[in-house]
Design a protein around this motif. Structure first.
Motif, PDB file in Angstrom:
ATOM      1  N   LEU A  24       0.833  -1.205   0.000  1.00  0.00           N
ATOM      2  CA  LEU A  24       0.000   0.000   0.000  1.00  0.00           C
ATOM      3  C   LEU A  24       0.864   1.251   0.000  1.00  0.00           C
ATOM      4  O   LEU A  24       0.624   2.188  -0.776  1.00  0.00           O
ATOM      5  CB  LEU A  24      -0.927  -0.006   1.212  1.00  0.00           C
ATOM      6  N   LEU A  25       1.861   1.277   0.859  1.00  0.00           N
ATOM      7  CA  LEU A  25       2.734   2.447   0.951  1.00  0.00           C
ATOM      8  C   LEU A  25       3.463   2.730  -0.353  1.00  0.00           C
ATOM      9  O   LEU A  25       3.722   3.894  -0.683  1.00  0.00           O
ATOM     10  CB  LEU A  25       3.770   2.241   2.066  1.00  0.00           C
ATOM     11  N   THR A  50      -2.585   4.132  -6.377  1.00  0.00           N
ATOM     12  CA  THR A  50      -3.563   3.144  -6.817  1.00  0.00           C
ATOM     13  C   THR A  50      -4.771   3.099  -5.885  1.00  0.00           C
ATOM     14  O   THR A  50      -5.832   2.577  -6.253  1.00  0.00           O
ATOM     15  CB  THR A  50      -2.911   1.745  -6.875  1.00  0.00           C
ATOM     16  N   TYR A  51      -4.623   3.660  -4.674  1.00  0.00           N
ATOM     17  CA  TYR A  51      -5.665   3.576  -3.644  1.00  0.00           C
ATOM     18  C   TYR A  51      -5.994   4.983  -3.143  1.00  0.00           C
ATOM     19  O   TYR A  51      -5.524   5.401  -2.083  1.00  0.00           O
ATOM     20  CB  TYR A  51      -5.188   2.690  -2.496  1.00  0.00           C
ATOM     21  N   PRO A  52      -6.806   5.739  -3.894  1.00  0.00           N
ATOM     22  CA  PRO A  52      -7.075   7.132  -3.533  1.00  0.00           C
ATOM     23  C   PRO A  52      -7.991   7.306  -2.325  1.00  0.00           C
ATOM     24  O   PRO A  52      -7.967   8.362  -1.680  1.00  0.00           O
ATOM     25  CB  PRO A  52      -7.729   7.703  -4.796  1.00  0.00           C
ATOM     26  N   SER A  72      -8.537  -6.072  -0.197  1.00  0.00           N
ATOM     27  CA  SER A  72      -8.561  -5.725  -1.621  1.00  0.00           C
ATOM     28  C   SER A  72      -7.179  -5.847  -2.259  1.00  0.00           C
ATOM     29  O   SER A  72      -7.043  -5.720  -3.482  1.00  0.00           O
ATOM     30  CB  SER A  72      -9.072  -4.297  -1.818  1.00  0.00           C
ATOM     31  N   ILE A  73      -6.149  -6.075  -1.453  1.00  0.00           N
ATOM     32  CA  ILE A  73      -4.782  -6.164  -1.975  1.00  0.00           C
ATOM     33  C   ILE A  73      -4.398  -7.633  -2.121  1.00  0.00           C
ATOM     34  O   ILE A  73      -4.385  -8.387  -1.151  1.00  0.00           O
ATOM     35  CB  ILE A  73      -3.788  -5.442  -1.049  1.00  0.00           C
ATOM     36  N   GLU A  74      -4.097  -8.021  -3.340  1.00  0.00           N
ATOM     37  CA  GLU A  74      -3.625  -9.369  -3.626  1.00  0.00           C
ATOM     38  C   GLU A  74      -2.126  -9.307  -3.905  1.00  0.00           C
ATOM     39  O   GLU A  74      -1.699  -8.641  -4.831  1.00  0.00           O
ATOM     40  CB  GLU A  74      -4.369  -9.955  -4.825  1.00  0.00           C
ATOM     41  N   LEU A  75      -1.345 -10.007  -3.112  1.00  0.00           N
ATOM     42  CA  LEU A  75       0.101  -9.947  -3.259  1.00  0.00           C
ATOM     43  C   LEU A  75       0.603 -10.835  -4.388  1.00  0.00           C
ATOM     44  O   LEU A  75       1.660 -10.573  -4.981  1.00  0.00           O
ATOM     45  CB  LEU A  75       0.784 -10.352  -1.946  1.00  0.00           C
TER      46      LEU A  75
END
Length: 237
Positions: free
Chosen positions: A217-218, A223-225, A233-236
């Motif tokens: 995320l950082l 991509t994540y406003p 929601s984050i798929e690694l």
């Protein structure tokens, strides 16, 4: 030499400990904030602080070390008593609000006043967006974190401040808090069977996975406003 600097609360165990270790591996200088410490690393410094102690927080100061990027992860949190509200000890509820919200706001303000620019990640919860029977103080504290974060994001934009803030729900993570939740009785926590099922079916994320997602995320903020986010929601991979 300048470097990226991370401050993170709640490094004694769980998500905080996993994040401290992971970000050290990524080359960050890490300042771990908490009541106990198990990390030894040349780029790590432990800062003793009890977030339930307002006087101690008032004396706390962030390091003035020069860095290229400054990040604060407000991770520390407590579930408190699990029971119907009318059976709750109000002093315990006050401690939950103190640790989960009041201390977070104090540290956030001091961080903003101490560094030229930065990123703030507040660890929230899905329980901040829906009621969970038996968790009245916890739900209220995390809802407060969410709206505080959204308000601060609006203020940063309006006043053209060089800060970014997100309130991040990590999902269901295998931590000491989950162990406490599963120990609650059905009367204290009517939804306990759901959490036992998540554990028994191995649907809990490891804290190390949460640390990786926060790092992703950082490094992909554009991509994540939205201010309120879920790590689900984050798929690694």
């Amino acid at each position: 030499m300048n470097r990226d600097i991370l401050f993170i609360t709640g490094v004694s165990s769980g998500i905080g400990l996993a994040c401290a270790r992971f970000f050290l591996d990524q080359g960050y200088k890490v300042y771990g904030i908490g009541r106990s410490n198990s990390i030894t690393h040349e780029n790590y410094q432990f800062l003793l602080l009890d977030l339930s102690d307002n006087e101690a927080i008032s004396r706390f100061r962030f390091s003035d070390e020069d860095g290229e990027k400054y990040v604060l992860i407000n991770n520390a949190g407590v579930i408190g008593e699990i029971c119907p509200f009318w059976e709750a000890d109000l002093s315990n509820m006050q401690q939950v609000i103190q640790v989960n919200f009041v201390a977070l706001t104090e540290l956030t303000q001091r961080f903003i006043q101490s560094v030229p620019s930065g990123i703030i990640l507040n660890i929230s919860s899905g329980a901040g967006q829906r009621p969970v029977k038996g968790w009245s103080a916890y739900c209220a504290s995390k809802a407060a974190v969410n709206l505080f974060s959204e308000t601060l994001a609006d203020e940063f934009e309006h006043y053209n401040q060089p800060f970014t803030i997100k309130s991040v729900a990590p999902g269901v993570v295998d931590t000491n808090m989950q162990t406490t939740i599963r120990k609650a009785t059905k009367n204290e926590f009517p939804d306990r069977a759901d959490f036992h099922h998540l554990y028994e079916s191995q649907q809990l994320d490891a804290p190390e996975v949460t640390a990786q997602k926060l790092y992703y995320l950082l490094t992909h903020l554009d991509t994540y406003p939205a201010t309120l986010l879920s790590l689900r929601s984050i798929e690694l991979y």
